[in-house]
Design an enzyme around this catalytic site. Structure first.
Site, short mmCIF file in Angstrom:
data_model
loop_
_atom_site.label_atom_id
_atom_site.label_comp_id
_atom_site.label_asym_id
_atom_site.label_seq_id
_atom_site.Cartn_x
_atom_site.Cartn_y
_atom_site.Cartn_z
N THR A 118 1.83 -7.48 2.64
CA THR A 118 1.60 -6.05 2.89
C THR A 118 0.14 -5.70 2.59
OG1 THR A 118 2.03 -5.26 0.66
CG2 THR A 118 3.96 -5.62 2.06
N TYR A 119 -0.21 -4.48 2.95
CA TYR A 119 -1.57 -3.97 2.71
C TYR A 119 -1.93 -4.08 1.23
CZ TYR A 119 -5.29 -0.49 2.29
OH TYR A 119 -6.46 0.15 2.00
N ASP B 80 8.84 6.05 3.90
CA ASP B 80 7.71 6.37 3.02
C ASP B 80 7.43 7.87 3.13
OD1 ASP B 80 5.39 4.33 1.68
OD2 ASP B 80 4.79 6.41 1.92
N ASP C 198 3.42 -6.60 -7.94
CA ASP C 198 2.31 -7.25 -8.66
C ASP C 198 2.39 -6.90 -10.14
OD1 ASP C 198 1.72 -4.49 -7.74
OD2 ASP C 198 0.09 -4.75 -9.17
N GLU D 176 13.34 -0.80 4.49
CA GLU D 176 12.21 -1.07 3.58
C GLU D 176 11.85 0.23 2.86
OE1 GLU D 176 8.51 -2.27 5.43
OE2 GLU D 176 7.55 -2.67 3.49
N GLU E 161 -0.39 -5.84 -1.09
CA GLU E 161 -0.29 -7.23 -1.55
C GLU E 161 -1.61 -7.97 -1.32
OE1 GLU E 161 2.96 -9.28 0.28
OE2 GLU E 161 2.70 -11.06 -0.97
N ASP F 147 5.62 1.95 -6.57
CA ASP F 147 4.88 2.49 -7.70
C ASP F 147 5.69 2.16 -8.96
OD1 ASP F 147 3.01 3.47 -5.97
OD2 ASP F 147 3.96 5.43 -5.78
C1 LIG Z 1 1.85 0.85 -3.84
S1 LIG Z 1 2.30 1.54 -2.33
C2 LIG Z 1 3.01 0.17 -1.46
C3 LIG Z 1 3.03 0.40 0.03
C4 LIG Z 1 3.45 -0.84 0.85
N1 LIG Z 1 4.82 -1.21 0.59
C5 LIG Z 1 2.53 -1.99 0.57
O1 LIG Z 1 2.96 -2.92 -0.14
O2 LIG Z 1 1.41 -1.96 1.06
C6 LIG Z 1 3.74 2.50 -2.75
C7 LIG Z 1 4.26 3.31 -1.58
O3 LIG Z 1 5.42 4.01 -1.98
C8 LIG Z 1 5.39 5.31 -1.42
N2 LIG Z 1 6.24 6.16 -2.28
C9 LIG Z 1 6.07 6.44 -3.58
N3 LIG Z 1 7.08 7.21 -4.03
C10 LIG Z 1 7.89 7.41 -2.97
C11 LIG Z 1 9.11 8.13 -2.77
N4 LIG Z 1 9.70 8.81 -3.75
N5 LIG Z 1 9.66 8.12 -1.54
C12 LIG Z 1 9.09 7.44 -0.52
N6 LIG Z 1 7.95 6.74 -0.65
C13 LIG Z 1 7.36 6.73 -1.85
C14 LIG Z 1 3.92 5.69 -1.42
O4 LIG Z 1 3.65 6.70 -0.45
C15 LIG Z 1 3.27 4.36 -1.08
O5 LIG Z 1 3.06 4.19 0.30
#
Ligand SMILES: C[S@@+](CC[C@H](N)C(=O)[O-])C[C@H]1O[C@@H](n2cnc3c(N)ncnc32)[C@H](O)[C@@H]1O
Length: 231
Positions: A198-199, A75, A158, A50, A201, A124
């Site tokens: 997910t959180y 992450d 989203d 993931e 979501e 992101d």
């Molecule tokens: C919008 S959050 C989504 C987190 C989780 N999947 C959720 O749906 O609740 C995006 C996640 O991607 C991680 N992230 C962003 N760029 C990253 C990178 N280059 N490598 C690893 N994680 C990354 C951020 O730390 C964050 O936890």
């Protein structure tokens, strides 16, 4: 940094299922690269990764549901990973692990064909930085280096612009789109894509945003080279 975060970071150091390789260490291959089956999981079961797992709802939820598979969440953020690690500990799961690092290091973490499936959960969207998007050709190249030929990639987002960008990249690179919907919860689909939230979501759903979902496999044919002037 808050006291709670500091405590979580300390506890992160004690989890046997959390790996936090330093940037310097990842100048070389990670020591479990190509060895995850034998040296960590101690079985030959498929490995599902993931990307940008945050608190790891998919990694933990799928690991509990599918004991015959292995799961690894990746992450950057230690405070979020703490939650996933804690759940793995509480549920006594033996088939889940986490890596705190940038997903950019995938080829350093996993060997060729080591991975069976990938979940990309609410990445992101990187509006100004196409190369950093997890469905850019740059990242597709990385996935080709670790994923089995028939390995499915799932994407939940989203962000409609990101969703359409991803569809377009799949079309341009001739990957195989298996399913896509702009409105997952009105698509009639009832499976892992809908049974785990997910959180982030949950936040988007409370805001009544639609959730987009797609799954696809990669085109493994190398792109054609331009002919050299002499040929
Ligand atoms: C919008 S959050 C989504 C987190 C989780 N999947 C959720 O749906 O609740 C995006 C996640 O991607 C991680 N992230 C962003 N760029 C990253 C990178 N280059 N490598 C690893 N994680 C990354 C951020 O730390 C964050 O936890």
């Amino acid at each position: 940094m808050s006291k709670k975060k500091l405590i979580h970071f300390q506890e992160n150091l004690t989890f046997p299922h959390l790996f936090q390789p330093s940037y310097t260490a990842l100048q070389e291959y990670f020591n479990l690269r190509s060895e995850w089956h034998d040296e960590f999981f101690r079985n030959k079961n498929p490995i599902v990764v993931e990307l940008g797992c945050g608190k790891g709802e998919y990694t933990v939820g799928l690991a509990a549901k599918y004991p015959e598979k292995n799961f690894i969440g990746i992450d950057l953020k230690g405070a979020r990973l703490w939650r996933g690690c804690k759940s793995v500990e509480e549920q006594k799961l033996k088939n889940a692990a986490f890596i705190r690092t940038r997903v950019d290091h995938l080829e350093k973490l996993f060997g060729y064909d080591e991975i069976d499936e990938i979940w990309i959960t609410f990445p992101d969207p990187q509006p100004g930085k196409a190369r950093k998007r997890l469905t850019s050709p740059f990242f597709f190249d990385k996935y080709r280096k670790i994923l089995k030929n028939d390995g499915i990639i799932h994407l939940k987002t989203d962000n409609q612009n990101f969703f359409f960008y991803s569809l377009e990249m799949i079309r341009q690179e001739k990957h195989n789109l298996l399913f896509s919907t702009e409105d997952l919860y009105h698509s009639g689909l009832h499976e892992d894509a809908t049974s785990i939230q997910t959180y982030y979501e949950k936040i988007w759903l409370e805001e009544e945003k639609k959730i987009c979902y797609m799954r696809f496999t990669l085109n493994f044919m190398p792109p054609l080279q331009s002919p050299s002037p002499s040929s």
